[in-house]
Design an enzyme around this catalytic site. Structure first.
Site, PDB file in Angstrom:
ATOM      1  NE  ARG A  62       3.941  -7.803  11.089  1.00 14.54           N
ATOM      2  CZ  ARG A  62       3.303  -7.225  10.070  1.00 14.54           C
ATOM      3  NH1 ARG A  62       2.295  -7.510   9.509  1.00 14.54           N
ATOM      4  NH2 ARG A  62       3.911  -5.857   9.901  1.00 14.54           N
ATOM      5  CE  LYS A  93       3.145   0.221   4.720  1.00 14.11           C
ATOM      6  NZ  LYS A  93       2.570   0.088   3.489  1.00 14.11           N
ATOM      7  CD  GLU A 127      -2.629   1.187   2.432  1.00 17.74           C
ATOM      8  OE1 GLU A 127      -3.426   2.135   2.702  1.00 17.74           O
ATOM      9  OE2 GLU A 127      -2.795  -0.004   3.176  1.00 17.74           O
TER      10      GLU A 127
END
Ligand code: ATP
Ligand code: MG
Length: 564
Positions: free
Chosen positions: A265, A275, A39
């Protein structure tokens, strides 16, 4: 706990590769197509590198391809700057998507048509409840949700309302489109999830064409299908979304049927890989931008002097599993040192200079001495470094009143200057405040090259630079951005910032061969570590940052013996 493995096996195998291999063997796919779907609302970090490496290398290994897809369904948060940075970073990391760059927004019309298809087949409805009401009706993990009063609207009414949503007849938040699945589903993601919302906001790519936007869940799987993705790899937090991913693909006339697989992850100690948090560090001015060398962003690591190959090596050593863990920063550092130890040329530089005058060296004289460029690479050859009567050594390498274990320079003691001579300290000169400002020494001309013909030994070898020939530089020393291994574990993550993560030294003295370092070039300063020329470098004024010191704590942890 760690998910790290110690060896880097070239024939990588993990549960995802096993699935891909089986799919090919069973003829379910002839070509493997993966994608990396960022994104564009921030810079990529080293966690993303795990996803990038996994998606691109699986495509390479199985002769397929990997797409770069911008997941740009959220017009208010996304910026063009991020798109360019993401492309740069993926390329820098060593991967190439060829012509296969896509945007979720390229598919807005198709996605809209598919939303109408869901309405027509009775699988979606327009809801007038507010965001708060929808949340309230959703129930909880222990209680089922309640049906919205608008759940059973006739198809024609839903279609009409949805078209009017698109036409811009309603303000933000007035209505949403929801999937009609099951308000009592154990998986909350299946309790009639929202698929479209009204947002009167311009989009960087589609401008003002749309005032309704699909959300992540409605866009992701369908974009996978449009692009012909075979294996849609994502992190574990999406596992609970997979039933919705499957429900949507099974409910729509999509051209192919991708499958989603989830892996753990990457979490890295002493930093944050979210983020949202990284954005906060940047916007609050806690760091100097996204590419601050202390940041775990790819741009930051690059500026720090971490080679892309070291990141690929590091990622290759991580287990691809279904259990989350935290990897120690020391393991990444180990990979960086292993590579730079082979590649970085050795140079001499003095960070905190102390002047040494060699009293028996003729005034005005100078000579050139050969210095080895890289002991690990005979082909790297040697260079000449100037030696003269006035030198700088490291302040730390002298003690007037040394304790027992201090073997470096002290009054009356002889040490070796690397590639040069043995010197002996005779006199200590201090300023009015009592601080040592200069050492008066003598050298033994018979020890040229650093060995005594009579076989006498010294206990220390120091680095040095010739004062008259040296280049002054600014050097930045970095430490962990966070003091805690798990920032934020006990409160605000900002409270765990390391106040000493950056130290700027000015007046450092470099050997003259370093005068024209170009930004991005990395060298090893003997005994001090690896340093990379920073983009802040100006002509005649080098600025370097320390990538890492020489000490390898990971090798010690793993019992391979540190470099001390
Ligand atoms: P954040 O949670 O920090 O906001 P994100 O996952 O929302 O990050 P995206 O741009 O959506 O960021 O991520 C792109 C891809 O990278 C996704 O497939 C995501 O699963 C993957 N990814 C993100 N963070 C990590 C990580 N720490 N380790 C491995 N993969 C990651
Ligand atoms: Mg995301």
């Amino acid at each position: 706990m760690t998910e790290a493995e110690t060896s880097n096996d070239a024939t990588a195998s993990d549960f995802i590769r096993d699935i891909v291999r089986d799919d090919i063997a069973a003829g379910r796919h002839t070509e493997v197509v993966t994608r990396f779907p960022p994104e564009p609302n921030g810079y990529l970090h080293i966690g993303h590198a795990k996803s990038i490496c996994l998606n691109f290398t699986i495509a390479q290994e199985f002769g397929g391809r990997c797409h770069l897809r911008f997941d740009d369904t959220n017009p208010t948060r996304e910026e063009q700057e991020y798109i360019a940075a993401i492309e740069d970073d993926v390329r820098w990391l060593g991967f190439d998507w060829g012509d296969h760059v896509y945007h979720a927004s390229d598919n807005f019309e198709q996605l809209y048509q598919w939303a109408e298809h869901l309405i027509e087949t009775g699988k979606a409805y327009v809801d007038d409840l507010s965001v708060e009401e929808i949340r309230d009706y959703r129930g909880s993990l222990t209680e089922p949700g309640r049906d919205s009063p608008h759940r059973d609207r006739p198809v024609a009414e839903n279609l009409d309302l949805f078209r009017r949503m698109r036409a811009g007849e309603y303000p933000d938040g007035a209505r949403v489109l929801r999937a009609k699945i099951d308000m009592a589903a154990g998986n909350m993601n299946l309790r009639d999830p929202v698929l479209y919302r009204i947002l009167h906001a311009a989009h960087p790519r589609t401008g003002s064409d749309w005032c309704i936007y699909p959300n992540y869940d409605f866009a992701h799987g369908q974009c996978d299908a449009i692009e012909g993705i075979t294996h849609s790899l994502c992190t574990l937090e999406f596992a609970d979304h997979r039933p919705l991913y499957d429900w949507l693909l099974d409910s729509l006339p999509v051209p192919v049927r991708p499958r989603q697989y989830e892996f753990s992850r990457l979490n890295l100690g002493h930093t944050v890989l979210s983020k949202r948090r990284l954005t906060e560090l940047v916007s609050d001015g806690r760091v100097n931008g996204w590419d601050d060398p202390r940041m775990p962003t790819l741009a930051g690591l690059r500026r720090r002097g971490v080679p892309a190959a070291a990141i690929r090596d590091f990622i290759g050593r991580l287990a691809i599993t279904k259990s989350d863990g935290v990897v120690e920063m020391a393991m990444l550092e180990h990979c960086v040192r292993e590579l730079l130890n082979v590649e970085a040329p050795r140079r001499m530089a003095v960070l905190r200079p102390l002047k040494v005058v060699i009293e028996n060296y003729p005034e005005g004289d100078a000579e050139e001495l050969a210095a080895v460029n890289n002991p690990n690479d005979p082909d790297a050859g040697s260079r000449m470094v100037p030696f003269s009567r006035e030198l700088y050594i490291e302040r730390d390498d002298f003690m007037e009143d040394p304790p027992k274990k201090f073997f470096r320079l002290a009054p009356g003691r002889e040490v070796r200057l690397r590639y040069a001579y043995f010197i002996t300290c005779h006199e200590v000169i201090k300023d009015a405040a009592g601080e040592v400002v200069e050492l008066r020494c003598s050298y033994d001309p018979a020890t040229k090259g650093g060995n005594a013909p009579d076989g006498r030994k010294v206990k220390a070898t120091l680095h040095w630079v010739s004062a008259a020939h040296a280049t002054a530089a600014e050097v930045r020393l970095y430490d962990h951005l966070f003091q805690r291994e798990d920032p934020g574990a006990e409160g605000d993550f900002l409270a765990d910032l390391n106040p000493a993560s950056l130290e700027c030294l000015v007046g450092c003295q470099l050997e003259p061969s370093l005068a024209d370092l170009r930004p991005g070039e990395t060298v090893q300063f003997e005994r001090l570590g690896y340093f990379c020329a920073d983009p802040d470098t100006k002509p005649e004024q080098p600025v370097l940052g320390r990538t890492l010191g020489l000490r390898d704590s990971w090798a010690k942890i793993k019992g391979q013996g540190g470099r001390g």
